[in-house]
Every structure is written in structure tokens, then in C-alpha cells.
Design an enzyme around this catalytic site. Sequence first.
Site, PDB file in Angstrom:
ATOM      1  N   GLU A  46       0.786  -1.233   0.000  1.00 31.89           N
ATOM      2  CA  GLU A  46       0.000   0.000   0.000  1.00 31.89           C
ATOM      3  C   GLU A  46       0.819   1.285   0.000  1.00 31.89           C
ATOM      4  O   GLU A  46       0.344   2.336   0.426  1.00 31.89           O
ATOM      5  CB  GLU A  46      -0.983   0.011   1.175  1.00 31.89           C
ATOM      6  CG  GLU A  46      -2.327  -0.597   0.849  1.00 31.89           C
ATOM      7  CD  GLU A  46      -2.337  -2.134   0.919  1.00 31.89           C
ATOM      8  OE1 GLU A  46      -3.326  -2.724   0.470  1.00 31.89           O
ATOM      9  OE2 GLU A  46      -1.370  -2.753   1.416  1.00 31.89           O
TER      10      GLU A  46
ATOM     11  N   GLN B  54     -17.638   5.416   4.393  1.00 34.61           N
ATOM     12  CA  GLN B  54     -17.945   6.690   5.027  1.00 34.61           C
ATOM     13  C   GLN B  54     -17.569   6.754   6.506  1.00 34.61           C
ATOM     14  O   GLN B  54     -17.122   7.803   6.993  1.00 34.61           O
ATOM     15  CB  GLN B  54     -19.433   7.015   4.841  1.00 34.61           C
ATOM     16  CG  GLN B  54     -19.804   7.348   3.410  1.00 34.61           C
ATOM     17  CD  GLN B  54     -21.300   7.521   3.211  1.00 34.61           C
ATOM     18  OE1 GLN B  54     -21.920   6.831   2.412  1.00 34.61           O
ATOM     19  NE2 GLN B  54     -21.899   8.432   3.940  1.00 34.61           N
TER      20      GLN B  54
ATOM     21  N   HIS C 298      -1.991   4.511  -2.007  1.00 35.22           N
ATOM     22  CA  HIS C 298      -2.999   5.551  -1.753  1.00 35.22           C
ATOM     23  C   HIS C 298      -2.977   6.620  -2.841  1.00 35.22           C
ATOM     24  O   HIS C 298      -3.961   7.343  -3.018  1.00 35.22           O
ATOM     25  CB  HIS C 298      -2.758   6.192  -0.389  1.00 35.22           C
ATOM     26  CG  HIS C 298      -2.974   5.248   0.756  1.00 35.22           C
ATOM     27  ND1 HIS C 298      -4.028   4.361   0.817  1.00 35.22           N
ATOM     28  CD2 HIS C 298      -2.254   5.036   1.890  1.00 35.22           C
ATOM     29  CE1 HIS C 298      -3.958   3.663   1.927  1.00 35.22           C
ATOM     30  NE2 HIS C 298      -2.880   4.050   2.597  1.00 35.22           N
TER      31      HIS C 298
ATOM     32  N   ARG D  36       2.753  -8.636   4.449  1.00 31.00           N
ATOM     33  CA  ARG D  36       1.752  -8.090   3.526  1.00 31.00           C
ATOM     34  C   ARG D  36       2.507  -7.357   2.426  1.00 31.00           C
ATOM     35  O   ARG D  36       3.082  -6.288   2.641  1.00 31.00           O
ATOM     36  CB  ARG D  36       0.781  -7.150   4.226  1.00 31.00           C
ATOM     37  CG  ARG D  36      -0.298  -6.610   3.259  1.00 31.00           C
ATOM     38  CD  ARG D  36      -1.384  -5.870   3.991  1.00 31.00           C
ATOM     39  NE  ARG D  36      -2.336  -5.234   3.089  1.00 31.00           N
ATOM     40  CZ  ARG D  36      -3.436  -5.805   2.608  1.00 31.00           C
ATOM     41  NH1 ARG D  36      -3.709  -7.059   2.946  1.00 31.00           N
ATOM     42  NH2 ARG D  36      -4.258  -5.147   1.805  1.00 31.00           N
TER      43      ARG D  36
ATOM     44  N   TYR E 228       3.545   2.078   1.756  1.00 36.64           N
ATOM     45  CA  TYR E 228       4.220   2.465   2.985  1.00 36.64           C
ATOM     46  C   TYR E 228       5.723   2.173   2.879  1.00 36.64           C
ATOM     47  O   TYR E 228       6.222   1.779   1.827  1.00 36.64           O
ATOM     48  CB  TYR E 228       3.563   1.778   4.176  1.00 36.64           C
ATOM     49  CG  TYR E 228       2.148   2.270   4.423  1.00 36.64           C
ATOM     50  CD1 TYR E 228       1.909   3.587   4.803  1.00 36.64           C
ATOM     51  CD2 TYR E 228       1.051   1.430   4.256  1.00 36.64           C
ATOM     52  CE1 TYR E 228       0.622   4.058   5.018  1.00 36.64           C
ATOM     53  CE2 TYR E 228      -0.253   1.889   4.464  1.00 36.64           C
ATOM     54  CZ  TYR E 228      -0.454   3.201   4.841  1.00 36.64           C
ATOM     55  OH  TYR E 228      -1.728   3.677   5.041  1.00 36.64           O
TER      56      TYR E 228
END
Length: 652
Positions: A171, A347, A259, A221, A173
Amino acid sequence: MNARYPHALRPGRIGALPLAHRIVMGSMHMGLEADSDGGRALAAFYAERARGGAALIVTGGSAISRVGAGARRYSFINEPSSEEMFARVTGAVHEAGGSIALQLFHAGRYAFASSFGLQPVAPSTVPSRFSPDQPRALSDAEVRATVDDFAKGALRARALGFDAVEVMASEGYLINQFLSPLTNRRDDEWGGDFERRAHFARAVLAAIRSTVDPAFPVIVRMSGADLMEGSTTPEETLRFAEMLAAGGADALNVGIGWHESPTPTVQQMVPEGAWIEYARAVKRAVGALPVIASNRVSTIDLADALLAEGGVDFISMARPFLADPRIVEKARSGNGVALNRCIACNQACLDRSFVDARVSCMVNPRAGRELDFPMTLRRGAGTFAILGGGPAGLEAARALAVLGARVEVFEAAEELGGQFRLARTIPGKRVYDETIRYYARELERLGVRVHLRRRLEAPDVDALRGLDGVVVATGVTPRHVAIAGSELPHVVPYDRALLEGNVFGKRVAVIGAGGIGVDVAHRCSSEGREVTLMRRGSVIGEHIGRTTRWVVMRALRDAGVRFYANVTYDAIVPEGVRIVTAQGEALTIEAETVVIAAGQERNDAIVESVATLGIRYCVVGGARDAAELDAVRAFDEGLRAAHELTTAASPV
């Protein structure tokens, strides 16, 4: 062996850790980690999932150092301040029959200086679009110290009772940043060609393996694909997986995307199971090593089907455990209890996580607040009426019934669901129908009497006088606009347009561009209609969540939707809508159909009559506040109303 789910509910093993089934509860940062309650809320959250059948839970990322934190509300595995929390969490999960792994985390250039006054660090001084802060490059000594921090974190996790660790290397990082040529511009042993870019990850894994005992499982991961042009190639990704397997990883959990990626990965519009092939490619590369597939799997049905097709060993599901902590138990029991399904709205979870707020779930507002809202029977809970069967009313009815109350729901429409009946007509939101189905079945199971096509007017209210309380959840009505021509026959309010559907012409003009206006435009454009979206304000889709808005807006642009912000409406005419643009240009937007989506008004006329009854009542959802419809608030207020109205009752 479970007959219905023979693959998902088959026992498995990661390293020396036996697991009752093949579903892993994936990592989610809850925003509870920094609470001053000694970990009580976080422990209650995880324990409820363990009792609900979660075999292996992976925590939200725990930073290995202050500079590696993703935000202020992170835990710190290498600091004494987190010890009490972690000990309470592991103890609670074990008592509930589950296992738990700590995720070792370093944000790298995705950190924020505002969190602790520390400049983010990274392999190189390459800024990101995720954080506003320019990172500085780690020195050689700092790289080695960071490797040691990962190893110390794993050792402390073991000492604090965790059953495994997961190293976050996906992701976008820090470890992922070292691997990618986009973010690693070094020319030393930590960067350059692929082998040197992979050195940091391999060093971290080696340090952990040499620090903890061989029987302690270490999961990594890794990124199945960064989804960033010019980043790690598919061939390098698979070679990296082979390195991790050779380096002593006990399992690989395959994530997807950064992201910053222009490709959506977890939003509603992404098809379920979309990323399975990336995990299968990793599995082919590493052979017998267990591989966990993750992202966009929301049901045990799909997980079982994916496992049946082969190519992966486990399925990681994160947000589905927010929506329903008993997801595995319900699958195992096969007793027909409805699943409260994750609808991937983001949300109350991801949208909140990215602004360092406490995480919950729109369709399960108890998530993360189990101690605040204990669902225990209350003696003499009472008898209540719920006026309205939308999100707020449905949650109030469900929660009251679970607390032991007798409940009746009065809904004016022919079906429960309120605004969710509209939402399910939008592309990518059909899953909202699953929420309606869940509540309908739950209310039936709990003995709640539901009266459809029953609108209570002021003269009917006196019949409620003998009750212990009333929840007014009558929702909203579309706001009328003071625009000349709004009474013309080709002008329709958004609710009628979405429910009937056959009102749209080839060209559609939408007045109002909040969430509902955007939804109308999305539906019409997906049907091949020419759509123009207009609003008086400056931002189209202003209140749509940050993780979703960019995806929807791109879909509208790709479909050719025209946008006009800061407009002045002159008149609606048979040919369409006459406007004056922000630049002062007078235009006629040609349209056969004009949809009014200019906000909502409270449908609260019944409140005055209810107030005369002399009994307790709560006004919730849109009936309380119609400002930009917010289903998260509606569900939350329904839950709160149930607890407020039964506070006088005693627990059984």
C-alpha cells in the site's frame, strides 16, 4: 467440514499456528489505539469479533517508531505506553477463542509532520500526494536502526501475547517505498537495481526471524501490484515474493495499490473479487507457502467460491467484520440469520481513518463502540413505536428489540429502506438493497411488528399514548426550488426520478450537485443519456467521502457529463434550463427532463403531535436535521435513541 462452505471453513495453518478456517480478519486502524482507557474499547472490539468466529485477527498497524506513525491515534509497539493496551487486547481475544497478529507498521513518506512534529522519512526525498510534507532521506545508520525497530517490535509483540506478526510492506508504505523505483532513488546498498531495492525488506524479515523463535509466525503483507506507472514490475513483484518465501516468511498477504494510485481499489464501484488474480500469481511463484488474498471480498459465499477455484490459501476480509462481527459464526451455523453486509461505502471507516478519527461502520454503528452501547437485555425495556422505516428508524427498531423492548414500525411506503431505496438504483450501489434485506429479516426474527403503507398523521398519534416511547424517524422530503417554471411537467423531484426511472429523456439536466445530484447524474450517464449537472455552490459533490468522490467524479467525466458550478438559475423552460454561468454567460441547457436535487427538508410535521403525548420520544435522522443527507448519522442516531429510551430499564 461445513457442507455449505467446505473451502472457506476448512481448517488451515500459518506456520505453527493452527486456524479453524480460511478467513482472516484483515488489518484496520480503528482510531481507538491512542485512547486513555488502557485498551478497553479496542479489546472489546476485537473480542466481539473473536466470539463471532474470527480465527486470526490482524490489528491495525502499530508504528515501530514515532516518525513511522500514520497519524496521532496510532499505537507504538516499542513504547511502554502501549503495553497495557496490548496485553488487554491479546488477553481478551484469547479468552474469546481467537488468535491475533500485530501488524508492524512504518508510514515512511505517508506520515504527517503535524502528528508529532517530526519530518517524515523515506528512502529518498520524493514527496507524495498523500501527505503534504516533504520527506527527508534516511541515512545508512537510520535505515539499519529502522530494521532493528521492526525486529524489536516483533519480539515485544511476542512477549505481549500476540500469536503472530504481519509486516506491512504494501500500500505504498515504507517497505514498499524502498522496493519501488518511483520512491527509491538511492545508489547504495539500499537502492539502485532491483536486488538493492529489495534489500531493506529482506533485512527486516531476516532481523525478525533471527529475533523471534522459529515457531512464531511472520506474515508479510506485500503488494500484488502498486498500480503506479513506472513502479515495481510484475516480474519484480513475483521475484520479491520468492525472496520473502526464501527469507522465512510463514505467509504472504497480497495487498493492492498505493494511496496515490489513479486506480480505485476498495470503493463500491470496484467489482468484488477484482484482485484475486494478483494473489494467485504470487501463489504460483511461491508454491507451498500460504498466500492470503485480500480486498473487495465481502461475503463468505464469495470467499468460498474463490478458494474453491484454487490458487490461494486464505481470504482476508476487513470491513465485512466491521459491518457484522458474527460473519463467520453466521456462515458456520447456517441458521438463516441475515448477514449485515459491508456495502463498501467507506464513510465511517476509511474516510474517518484518513483524517485520524475513530472508525466505525455506517450499517453497524456499534462497531468500535461496543462498550458505549452494550446490547444486553434490559428488564422492563418497554413498548415503543418507530415512525419511519429508513436507516434511522430501522436501527432504532433493531436495537430496541435486542435490548428487550416490544417494537412496532410504521412506514408510509410499500417497503422498508427510506433513502436506501433510492441509493440502490445507482450504479455500484445495488448492494444497498442488502442492508434493507438485513434489517427486514432481523426485525422479523426479533418479533418487531412492521406496518407498511401506514403513514401516521396527527389524528393517529393519540393511539400511541400508552407506549413507553416513540422514535420519530420520518426522514426528509425533497426541497422545492423557487425557480420560474419548476411546475412544468418535465420537471421531477429526485425521489420520483430514481424510484420510477422511466421519467428520464435522452437529455437530462440536474439542478443541485450534492451527493444525490451526483447519484442522479451517475445513473443517467451510465444509461447513455446526456447529462448536465449544475449547482449554485462551487464544489460538485462537496460532501461525498474523500475516498469515493474522486472515483465517482472521474466516472462522470468519462461518461461526458457536463458540470456547471456557481450558476444562477434564470428559469426552467420547455427546452430545458436557462442559467447564467460563473463567467456571466447566459446559456440554455437543453433537456427533455429536469431533475430537482437541490437538497432536502425535514419531514417532521408529526413531532408537534408526538410531543403532546407526555411520553419520551427522540427525533432522529433526516427528521431531526435534513442538511446534506448523512446515512452514517442516521444509523448512529437510531442506535443512540434506543439506548437513551431504555436507560431507565434495568439489565437482566
